[in-house]
Design a protein around this motif. Structure first.
Motif, PDB file in Angstrom:
ATOM      1  N   TRP A  97     -18.018  25.349  31.645  1.00 19.45           N
ATOM      2  CA  TRP A  97     -19.321  25.108  31.024  1.00 19.45           C
ATOM      3  C   TRP A  97     -20.281  26.262  31.308  1.00 19.45           C
ATOM      4  CZ3 TRP A  97     -19.067  19.748  33.736  1.00 19.45           C
ATOM      5  CH2 TRP A  97     -18.202  18.915  33.028  1.00 19.45           C
ATOM      6  N   THR A  98     -20.341  26.671  32.568  1.00 18.81           N
ATOM      7  CA  THR A  98     -21.268  27.765  32.901  1.00 18.81           C
ATOM      8  C   THR A  98     -20.838  29.063  32.245  1.00 18.81           C
ATOM      9  OG1 THR A  98     -20.044  28.149  34.963  1.00 18.81           O
ATOM     10  CG2 THR A  98     -21.987  26.746  35.091  1.00 18.81           C
ATOM     11  N   TRP A  99     -19.524  29.267  32.148  1.00 18.98           N
ATOM     12  CA  TRP A  99     -19.049  30.485  31.483  1.00 18.98           C
ATOM     13  C   TRP A  99     -19.429  30.474  30.004  1.00 18.98           C
ATOM     14  CZ3 TRP A  99     -17.767  35.233  32.207  1.00 18.98           C
ATOM     15  CH2 TRP A  99     -17.091  35.941  31.192  1.00 18.98           C
ATOM     16  N   SER A 100     -19.320  29.307  29.364  1.00 20.47           N
ATOM     17  CA  SER A 100     -19.726  29.207  27.947  1.00 20.47           C
ATOM     18  C   SER A 100     -21.183  29.598  27.791  1.00 20.47           C
ATOM     19  CB  SER A 100     -19.521  27.777  27.434  1.00 20.47           C
ATOM     20  OG  SER A 100     -18.171  27.426  27.444  1.00 20.47           O
TER      21      SER A 100
ATOM     22  N   SER B 247     -39.038  31.321  25.222  1.00 21.57           N
ATOM     23  CA  SER B 247     -38.733  30.234  24.274  1.00 21.57           C
ATOM     24  C   SER B 247     -37.721  30.684  23.225  1.00 21.57           C
ATOM     25  CB  SER B 247     -40.016  29.753  23.601  1.00 21.57           C
ATOM     26  OG  SER B 247     -40.636  30.817  22.895  1.00 21.57           O
ATOM     27  N   ASN B 248     -37.795  31.969  22.840  1.00 21.99           N
ATOM     28  CA  ASN B 248     -36.810  32.488  21.886  1.00 21.99           C
ATOM     29  C   ASN B 248     -35.408  32.488  22.502  1.00 21.99           C
ATOM     30  OD1 ASN B 248     -38.728  32.907  19.929  1.00 21.99           O
ATOM     31  ND2 ASN B 248     -39.137  35.041  20.534  1.00 21.99           N
ATOM     32  N   LEU B 249     -35.338  32.847  23.772  1.00 24.34           N
ATOM     33  CA  LEU B 249     -34.043  32.829  24.464  1.00 24.34           C
ATOM     34  C   LEU B 249     -33.499  31.400  24.545  1.00 24.34           C
ATOM     35  CD1 LEU B 249     -34.720  35.328  27.401  1.00 24.34           C
ATOM     36  CD2 LEU B 249     -33.437  35.756  25.311  1.00 24.34           C
TER      37      LEU B 249
ATOM     38  N   GLU C 105     -27.743  25.923  20.663  1.00 22.08           N
ATOM     39  CA  GLU C 105     -26.482  25.422  20.091  1.00 22.08           C
ATOM     40  C   GLU C 105     -25.388  25.322  21.160  1.00 22.08           C
ATOM     41  OE1 GLU C 105     -23.193  26.643  16.668  1.00 22.08           O
ATOM     42  OE2 GLU C 105     -25.165  27.605  16.684  1.00 22.08           O
ATOM     43  N   LYS C 106     -25.261  26.385  21.958  1.00 19.81           N
ATOM     44  CA  LYS C 106     -24.237  26.370  23.013  1.00 19.81           C
ATOM     45  C   LYS C 106     -24.570  25.325  24.075  1.00 19.81           C
ATOM     46  CE  LYS C 106     -21.159  28.587  23.176  1.00 19.81           C
ATOM     47  NZ  LYS C 106     -19.767  28.314  22.754  1.00 19.81           N
TER      48      LYS C 106
ATOM     49  N   VAL D  45     -22.152  22.340  25.241  1.00 19.50           N
ATOM     50  CA  VAL D  45     -21.762  22.116  26.646  1.00 19.50           C
ATOM     51  C   VAL D  45     -22.123  20.701  27.079  1.00 19.50           C
ATOM     52  CG1 VAL D  45     -22.338  22.746  29.025  1.00 19.50           C
ATOM     53  CG2 VAL D  45     -21.792  24.520  27.361  1.00 19.50           C
ATOM     54  N   ASN D  46     -23.317  20.233  26.683  1.00 16.47           N
ATOM     55  CA  ASN D  46     -23.728  18.875  27.061  1.00 16.47           C
ATOM     56  C   ASN D  46     -22.779  17.832  26.479  1.00 16.47           C
ATOM     57  OD1 ASN D  46     -25.890  19.861  28.482  1.00 16.47           O
ATOM     58  ND2 ASN D  46     -27.375  19.566  26.835  1.00 16.47           N
TER      59      ASN D  46
END
Length: 1867
Positions: A1149-1152, A1179-1181, A1187-1188, A1192-1193
């Motif tokens: 998950w963290t790698w994703s 906020s842009n980041l 989506e990712k 992951v969630n």
């Protein structure tokens, strides 16, 4: 696929069929690999046809004679593969069809190997012959080895493709060997073809059918075979696939009943019944099904068979009293319709009664005995035996002689009686009551035979019941519940029952008497009558009257003349008992009182028995029935016979041996040696004294010696024979027969002696009790003598108990001893590693396995683990629900389990369970979805407070057993017998304590209380009161147990979830009456059914455990129990395993998230460099990551909800969700920080970039001017090249003069200079060479006492003196703190150096100053802490030097990158070829657009290379996270590979770096792994990824150019020209996308080249560092042909890309990347964000993947404490202890205060945060390391190992291979 497919394989012919089928024509098709051609092949000729040149002659029918008929065989094997290439095939097939009618198409398939060609075979057949051909198809599974046949059903279940294939063929199949040479198999195949012919209404596949196929269009869609015209039989056959075999069996029983008396129909249905359902398997019946969980008072007809079996297996004698729902409904309807005529006027009884009789056409119910016999006929030998055993337990009569329903051959099922023993009591000549227990097969008793002649009004069976047990229907009769008028399968059957006296005056017979009952008319069953008359002691004939004209008159006369006593019962005679002559009686039954008749008949039989006994008439022995000719004995079955012979061969070895000495001589491994080893193992786990490792080594050496002695002991011939038999290649049935025979023979062999010993024990025990009651001092000596006698008899009992479990125990010890010494045992016929497989096979076959040795009170972990591994290998890692039972001895635990699941645990008083046994119960397919597991593992245990353990049993033993059983079972049944309060209190306290322990180690089992032998279970109020008292007692016991376990629970509900209403069951007493003739109580059986339903209801809430989890759980529980302090010692490996799995997922998950943000960071980095953005918004980041993040969630949610360990994982769900949220926020913050740094650095390097671009573009313009002067020489390339080179040298020379020269950097020189300025008096330049502070063994030389430390001058002098003499003055904790400080500083300085971005803006000496300032600040901060010492100047200088030395390469590499990009000499020498290419174009007069296009391509080269390398690095890192074994898991897995690599390299310095600076070593390892991966996989992974990225980038560039061009031309109205111009240049495929985008945008606005260029660069701003500023100074105003410009880019760009890819290599790829973009740095950043806390004892690093993780720190295995310099207090001796050993002892350690090691957490601080579980395993890795590097370690620390001579003997035995192998065990 239902179980029905299984019975199809055994189907036989249905009998005579139409003569048209006597000559058969069959077609064989399929794959030739399934067939072995040869002379012996009955169906096929010697060689397969060559289908490449197929001719008519090769597939003509061949005549064969098979099973007395002529068969034409057409060989089309492999034709379906060749037919597409043979034009003549269809013609040949057409001819064959016209000449022959095909009865069947046989599809030959290799069993277990379904090929793609096979899958297409049926489709080919349908394509050629049409859909209707499927009704003529049968699959022939060919096997190579006979044992493969047994796996067919498993293959069907596991292979859905095969299942679908079989379904297409209507479920029809047959099996045979691939050589096809077995006459029996071929005969059976012919019979099945006959059956198929009947099902097809005696139709064949004809030419008309084939011609219809030919008329259809070739491209017509093929449809699935669902023909509505399928006949009834075909539909029924297909229906059987989906319906259980037992349902179909019940339906056939009903059909038999309906066709009773219709001879032809009855015979046909019988044939269908017994050929279709032969043979029912025990495993199918015992599996847990939905039907078995329902209580059936009424059932549908199709459920009769399974309902009967279900009740019978539960020993419910009401199994014969089942009513069908239809019959019950009929009664209700009749009652409901009583008022039918009420409204029709005056009631007329004569009319209404007659109408009622006419209208009600009563349908007879299926006769219960027909159900029983149908199941019996269809059962295999093992199920028959189980049925008969259960019938016997129900006190029912058993089938003795059974006519075959089809052939009328008489079968004698002797095998089915083998497990039955009868016990009775009788008085001897001294009027003493003696007990007897005998096998019914061996028992010699008188036999009374009953039979009838003709039709009689009285029930013979009912009369017999009144003699045997008037309260129980031993023989089923016409007046029994459920009986019906029709009975199909009982005529000619002889049943037998035994009367067993109880030794009381009320007994009807003084000795055991056998009663035989011939069903049906004796005159019609002459063979049975003859056998019975020969073997009987007394004959009882029942007939209407004596009539000379009776058709049976001759038989009656012979009977009367026979010497044996005979009693004639006359139903039409009113006379009383009359003795006609000696031994001949007449009894009239008419108008007689049944009770009087029973009494008189009993007396007459007794008189006859007396006569028979005095005249020595025949004594009946069941085995002797087999001596009669013309009867078939089931034990003559080949498998049964061979199994019996093998068992007899083994038993001959025991002849004339002393039973009490047999185990000692025949089973040597499990005797004294095994018990000694167990004792030593317990001592090992409970260490005493101070020399722990020495004691430990000594104990392990002793244990190893014992194992060697076990290994050296001879294998007895007895064990050799046993192993040989169960390891043979014989059929599985033969092996099961063998095992059952062994068990039978051993029971027979030991029963007499055991009975005698038990009798002695009881008499002695009674004497002891009497003495105890009298309590007389004078009897003290006698008391001692009797106690001694009691102990001796107890030992003899233990020695004389000899069963199958002891043989398996011996095999287990042979395996464990061989595993210990790692070599095979002499005399063992094969490798010992295959022994567990034999035990696993036995478990699968339904035999229990000993889990805990009851004699040694020990679990043989190695053996049990190996068997469970084999089970996993054979079954797959199935999910299993563990059900265990616990209770006082002889309270009916095993009986309860046997009744619940149809098992056969030992239940007799002489064979009480010792230790613990486990047995598998399979879950049916239908139940698996509901229950989520595949098996129930039933664990039966030794009773608590066992009398056999008297004198050596302790409460500790009971606690151990309870803890083990409760911990293993997911549900434990607590069995309580009777209502004795003191007994209840004892067991409840033990149970509560066990559950309390489970709670403390986070196991969550549940329990149910079963209160047996309750007098009135129906009294609701009494039960409520009982529940209340039980709960009060449980709460009371909870308080007592909580004190002992040091916890604060006060109620039982505080310990586990417990519902007193649902989780307490009350059971009736087991027997309905007084044994030995009492049947089981039906209420008890109903209680069992209710309990079973409750158990499964509990189980349905659990996912069970995998077999692997069960193995680990057993190991964890037993290891913890051995350590005494269970809670402290328990290591929940299943939980640990689940957590590791969670860690692995967390890494993913963290790698994703990281990889997604890396891509975003790359894009924004490019935009910043291109000045497309000027600030970074968090906020842009967050939006970019949204989506990712959602993905992951969702993945997290799925994992926690669906994983098999979700019940365990749920406890960490919340903390990990928060952790992932923190990671997301940290990634965003870190990315923002990096991008802001780039923004800041962009302004710093603007001047450098501007200067480079200015020089570059000036050169372009100057080369353009030179080209104008050389236009006339454009064709002479030599001149052009010469002129250009001269020009280029001059220009570069001029630029170099105007630019300051680039100098090499010398980091260490700058460090010395700066340090000299700080420490002017230290003379840094002249100081001796600095020490590498990372490899210093001790920091004592670097410290001095603080003036404020409180020490006086004398103490300080003493300290200084000690430091000079002893060389140390720091504690181990101080050393660790300093080492941690150094590691942290080194880590942080690396980050600081990366932030300098030297590759972009160059090196500055001030960077070194920043590093020195940071290091100084950290050192001062540490000194100001709680340390009582300060660091010397040398420490600071050595620290700075050491860090800068390590970073020197980073500085120089980054500087080299900067130099290559900005040094004119470097840069322009590299660019000369590119400029020459542009120069040539100018010389040749190329247009401005063409030249500008070339310039653009050259300008793009460096940005493209940079982008491609970055993208490839990210892709490579992502791939390595998946494919690189060392980097694709969690932190523990990475550590394992590091340790493995260290061992392989054997580099001491690397080891010490790993021990002291683990984080640095991890980074180094990752770097090496990545480097090696790039080297190994460059051509297959790195280059393809690069080419892919190049291609994608090329598409983006061309798309951008095309959009810009098109946009300009649309605006200027020159689109058509644009397209024409574009066509002049060759377009490289795939180069469309990027050029396309730029062109479109500009064309909409204007034709200005500036706008085109601006749009073009903007569209590439997120993928390349490429902007308009790169063209400042380049003249391109005259560019007006944008089409040409685009074409030039399209043409030139591929060569640029080719240049980039060609220079890429294993060396250049990493070297061209900035440090932060390298794949090893990406992976390091990900993998090293974990926990780095070290064990306070041995410095092993916590292996948790998460930094600041919740819970305790832990490590899979710890190290020898001396490896980090730890010494014993007050000595210079390095410690040889492991902290995992220390924490089990009371030894003390010092941290400013003394603490016991076993209470290490009480020391607080870091100690309180570590979980160190006692571990007494061998830990070979660090022992090998310590032994291998002993000298280096002692040199490094200037100390010696403590007691090396004593411990080295053990440690030296470990090899490097052992060390590496141990990593797999622990990590």
């Amino acid at each position: 696929m239902s179980g029905t497919s299984k019975q199809l394989d055994s189907s036989l012919s249905l009998g005579n069929i139409d003569s048209s089928a006597s000559n058969l024509t069959i077609v064989l098709f399929g794959n030739s690999v399934a067939v072995q051609f040869g002379h012996d092949n009955i169906l096929l000729r010697n060689e397969q046809p060559s289908l490449e040149n197929a001719r008519m002659s090769e597939i003509i029918p061949e005549q064969k004679k098979i099973s007395d008929r002529y068969v034409s065989v057409i060989n089309m094997i492999d034709l379906h593969e060749a037919e597409s290439n043979l034009d003549s095939v269809n013609h040949l097939i057409g001819q064959l069809v016209n000449d022959h009618n095909f009865h069947a198409f046989i599809f030959v398939v290799r069993l277990g190997q379904l090929t793609d060609a096979d899958k297409m075979g049926i489709d080919w057949l349908k394509r050629v012959f049409g859909e209707r051909v499927l009704q003529f198809v049968m699959i022939l599974f060919a096997y190579e080895k006979e044992e493969e046949w047994d796996s067919i059903i498993d293959d069907l279940k596991k292979n859905p493709v095969l299942e679908q294939l079989l379904e297409k063929c209507g479920g029809r199949y047959h099996t045979c060997s691939n050589i096809m040479n077995n006459q029996s198999e071929m005969k059976e195949l012919m019979n099945k073809i006959d059956q198929l012919f009947i099902e097809n209404k005696q139709q064949c596949y004809t030419s008309e059918m084939y011609n219809q196929v030919l008329q259809k269009s070739d491209d017509m869609q093929k449809v699935t075979f669902q023909s509505e015209s399928m006949d009834f039989n075909m539909t029924a056959e297909k229906r059987k696939i989906h319906r259980g075999i037992l349902e179909e069996l019940s339906i056939y029983c009903a059909r038999l009943n309906q066709n009773k008396g219709k001879s032809i129909l009855e015979k046909t249905v019988k044939k269908q019944l017994f050929h279709t359902f032969h043979k029912l398997k025990t495993a199918d019946v015992l599996q847990l099904s939905a039907h078995s969980l329902e209580s059936h008072e009424f059932c549908a007809e199709e459920e009769l068979a399974q309902t009967f079996l279900q009740k019978l297996l539960m020993i419910n004698y009401r199994a014969r009293h089942i009513k069908t729902k239809e019959a019950n409904g009929r009664q209700v309807r009749q009652q409901r319709d009583n008022g039918l005529f009420e409204d029709e006027g005056v009631a007329d009884i004569f009319r209404e009664m007659s109408l009622s009789n006419e209208e009600i056409n009563r349908k007879d119910a299926v006769h219960p005995m027909d159900v029983q016999m149908a199941v019996f006929h269809c059962a295999d030998g093992f199920l028959k035996q189980l049925m008969v055993t259960k019938l016997s337990q129900c006190q029912y009569a058993l089938p003795l002689l059974v006519p075959d329903p089809l052939t009328q051959h008489i079968d004698f099922p002797l095998w089915t009686f083998r497990q039955i023993n009868k016990s009775w009591k009788m008085k001897n000549t001294n009027n003493e009551i003696i007990s007897k227990v005998q096998s019914v097969c061996k028992a010699q008793t008188p036999m009374v035979c009953f039979f009838r002649f003709g039709s009689v009004s009285s029930s013979k069976s009912q009369l017999m019941n009144s003699l045997i047990n008037e309260k129980h229907n031993t023989f089923f009769h016409r007046n029994c519940p459920g009986s019906s008028r029709t009975r199909v399968l009982m005529d000619g059957v002889v049943e037998i029952a035994w009367y067993c006296p109880s030794g009381k005056n009320m007994d009807k017979f003084n000795d055991c008497v056998a009663f035989c009952n011939l069903h049906g008319d004796a005159g019609d069953n002459e063979k049975q009558l003859q056998i019975l008359m020969e073997m009987s002691s007394v004959n009882v004939a029942i007939l209407p009257k004596i009539d000379r004209n009776d058709r049976n008159a001759t038989k009656i006369q012979n009977l009367y003349c026979d010497k044996k006593p005979t009693i004639f019962l006359l139903t039409e005679d009113e006379s009383t008992v009359i003795q006609i002559r000696k031994g001949k009686y007449k009894v009239g039954l008419k108008d007689q009182n049944p009770s009087d008749i029973s009494e008189e008949l009993g007396r007459a039989i007794n008189d006859c028995l007396s006569i028979s006994s005095s005249e020595s008439s025949s004594i009946f022995r069941l085995e002797d029935v087999s001596k009669h000719s013309d009867i078939r004995v089931d034990e003559d079955d080949e498998d049964c016979r061979r199994g019996k012979e093998a068992a007899q061969q083994m038993m001959r070895l025991l002849e004339n041996k002393d039973l009490t000495k047999i185990k000692e001589s025949f089973l040597p491994c499990q005797g004294k040696l095994w018990h000694q080893w167990c004792q030593k193992n317990k001592e090992l786990h409970r260490p005493q004294g101070n020399e722990l490792e020495i004691e430990r080594s000594k104990k392990q050496t002793e244990m190893k010696t014992i194992r060697e002695l076990q290994h050296e002991s001879d294998i007895s011939e007895f064990i050799k024979c046993f192993i040989k038999e169960i390891n043979s290649s014989d059929s599985s049935d033969k092996k099961i027969y063998f095992l059952k025979w062994i068990r039978i023979y051993l029971d027979e062999y030991t029963s007499a002696d055991l009975s005698t010993l038990h009798h002695k024990y009881n008499k002695t025990w009674l004497r002891v009790l009497k003495m105890t009651e009298n309590n007389e001092q004078s009897m003290a000596s006698n008391m001692t003598h009797e106690q001694t006698q009691l102990d001796r008899i107890s030992k003899e009992l233990q020695a004389a108990t000899f069963g199958l479990e002891h043989i398996l125990r011996e095999i287990g010890q042979i395996y464990e001893s061989c595993s210990s010494v790692k070599k095979n045992k002499e005399g063992l016929q094969f490798h010992f590693s295959s022994l567990p497989s034999l035990a696993a096979e036995m478990m699968i076959s339904g035999f229990p396995l000993e889990l805990m040795d009851g004699d040694a009170a020990h679990v043989p972990l190695v053996w049990i683990s190996a068997v469970l591994d084999e089970l996993k290998e054979k079954l797959g890692d199935q999910r299993v629900f563990v059900l265990s039972v616990l209770g006082v001895q002889s309270t009916g635990k095993s009986t309860m389990l046997n009744a619940m699941f149809g098992l056969q645990f030992a239940v007799s008083a002489g064979r009480c369970t010792r230790g613990a046994f486990m047995q598998l119960v399979r879950v049916s397919e239908e139940m698996k979805e509901q229950l989520k597991f595949d098996y129930i593992l039933v664990v039966d245990t030794e009773g608590l407070r066992a009398l056999e353990l008297a004198g050596r049993s302790t409460r500790h033993h009971d606690n151990e057993m309870a803890t083990f059983v409760v911990g293993l079972g997911q549900l434990t049944l607590i069995n309580i017998f009777g209502e004795n309060p003191s007994e209840m209190q004892d067991i409840l306290q033990i149970v509560v304590q066990a559950f309390l322990r489970m709670k403390k180690v986070r196991l969550n089992p549940s329990c149910m209380f079963v209160h047996q032998n309750v007098s009135d279970v129906t009294a609701g109020e009494k039960n409520m009161e009982g529940r209340r008292r039980l709960l009060e007692k449980l709460d009371e016991m909870t308080k007592l147990a909580a004190k002992e376990e040091v916890c604060d629970e006060e109620k039982f509900s505080d310990v586990i979830h417990f519902d007193v209403q649902k989780d307490v069951k009350y059971f009736s007493q087991l027997w309905e009456g007084s044994p030995p003739m009492a049947p089981p109580n039906p209420n008890y059986c109903e209680n069992i059914q209710e309990l079973k339903e409750s158990v499964i209801s509990h189980a349905s809430k659990s996912d069970g455990m995998t077999l692997a989890d069960i193995k680990v759980r057993i190991q964890d529980l037993w290891e913890a129990l051995l350590n005494e302090r269970f809670v402290f010692s328990f290591r929940n490996s299943v939980e640990i395993s689940a957590y590791k799995k969670l860690e692995t997922e967390y890494c993913k998950w963290t790698w994703s998230l990281r990889s997604a943000m890396l891509e975003t960071e790359h894009k924004l980095h490019n935009k910043i460099e291109n000045e497309a953005i000027h600030e970074v918004d968090e906020s842009n980041l967050q939006r970019e990551l949204k989506e990712k993040r959602e993905e992951v969630n969702q993945s997290m949610s799925d994992f926690f909800e669906k994983d098999k360990d979700k019940d365990i994982l749920i406890k960490w769900k919340t903390s990990f969700e928060l952790k992932i949220k923190d990671v997301q926020e940290n990634i965003v913050r870190e990315t923002k920080r990096k991008l802001n740094e780039i923004l800041q650095q962009r302004d710093l390097k603007k001047k450098i970039d501007a200067q480079r671009i200015h020089h570059e573009n000036t050169l372009f313009e100057m080369s353009k001017e030179l080209a104008l002067t050389l236009k006339d020489k454009a064709k002479d390339e030599t001149i052009l090249k010469k002129e250009f080179d001269n020009f280029w040298k001059e220009c570069v020379k001029k630029i170099s003069k105007d630019t300051p020269p680039f100098e090499d950097i010398y980091i260490l020189r700058d460090v010395k200079q700066l340090l000299s300025e700080i420490y002017e008096s230290a003379a840094v330049d002249h100081r001796k060479e600095s020490r590498d502070i990372f490899s210093v063994p001790s920091y004592s030389d670097y410290i001095q006492l603080k003036k404020s430390s409180g020490f006086t001058g004398s103490v300080r002098n003493l300290y200084r003196g000690a430091k000079e003499k002893l060389g140390y003055a720091l504690s181990n904790d101080d050393e660790t703190q300093i080492r941690t400080l150094i590691s942290d500083i080194a880590q942080e300085t690396e980050t600081i150096i990366m932030s300098f971005n030297i590759a972009k803006i160059g090196y500055n000496k001030s960077y070194i100053q920043q590093l020195i300032d940071y290091i100084k600040a950290r050192v001062i901060e540490h000194e100001e802490g709680p340390m009582k010492c300060v660091f010397t100047n040398e420490f600071f200088m050595d620290l700075v030097f050491s860090i800068c030395k390590r970073s020197n390469k980073t500085f120089t590499d980054q500087h080299e990158i900067f130099r290559e990009a900005n040094d004119p000499v470097f840069y322009f020498e590299k660019k000369s070829e590119e400029y020459f290419s542009v120069f040539q174009k100018y010389c040749k007069g190329a247009s401005s657009a063409a030249v500008f296009g070339e310039i653009i391509c050259q300008k793009l080269k460096d940005p493209i290379q940079q982008s491609v390398y970055k993208n490839t690095a990210r892709d490579l890192a992502d791939e390595m996270r998946t494919n690189c074994e060392s980097l694709n898991g969690n932190r523990s897995k990475l550590e394992k590979h590091i340790l493995k690599t260290l061992a392989e390299e054997e580099n001491f310095n690397k080891y010490m770096n790993y021990i002291y600076y683990p984080r640095d070593h991890f980074k180094s390892f990752i770097r090496d792994e990545v480097s090696q991966y790039i080297t190994d996989k460059f051509s297959v992974s790195v280059r393809p990824k690069m080419m892919k990225n190049i291609k994608l980038l090329q598409q983006k560039i061309m798309n951008a150019a095309h959009e810009s061009t098109e946009h300009v031309q649309v605006n200027s109205g020159d689109v058509g020209t644009a397209h024409e111009s574009t066509e002049h240049v060759q377009v490289n495929s795939g180069d469309v996308e990027a050029a396309h985008e730029s062109t479109e945008h500009v064309q909409v606005n204007s034709g200005d080249v500036d706008l085109w260029l601006k749009c073009f660069t903007q569209k590439l701003s997120d993928v390349l560092i490429f902007s308009v500023k790169d063209f400042s100074g380049v003249s391109y105003d005259d560019v007006d042909d944008f089409n040409l410009l685009e074409d030039v880019i399209r043409k030139e760009l591929p060569s640029v890309m080719s240049d980039i890819s060609s220079i890429c290599s294993t060396e250049t790829f990493p070297g061209k990347l900035e440090n932060k973009d390298r794949p090893d740095e990406i992976l390091t950043d990900h993998l090293c964000q974990c926990c780095w806390v070290q064990c306070p004892f041995c410095a092993a690093v916590c292996t948790n993947t998460i930094e600041n993780h919740p819970g305790d720190h832990s490590v899979p295995f710890h190290r020898v404490n001396g490896l980090n310099g730890c010494c014993y207090d007050g000595t210079e001796s390095l410690s040889a202890d492991f902290c995992t050993t220390l924490v089990a002892t009371g030894k003390l350690f010092y941290t400013g205060h003394w603490f016991p090691c076993k209470l290490y957490r009480s020391a607080g601080d870091v100690y309180a945060k570590w979980s160190i579980t006692p571990d007494f395993s061998e830990l070979p890795y660090w022992k090998w390391f310590a032994y291998r590097f002993k000298k280096e370690l002692e040199t490094y620390y200037s100390k010696n190992f403590h007691c090396w001579a004593e411990i080295s003997y053990e440690w030296e035995q470990y090899s490097k291979e052992d060390a590496i192998e141990s990593l797999n065990k622990y990590i």
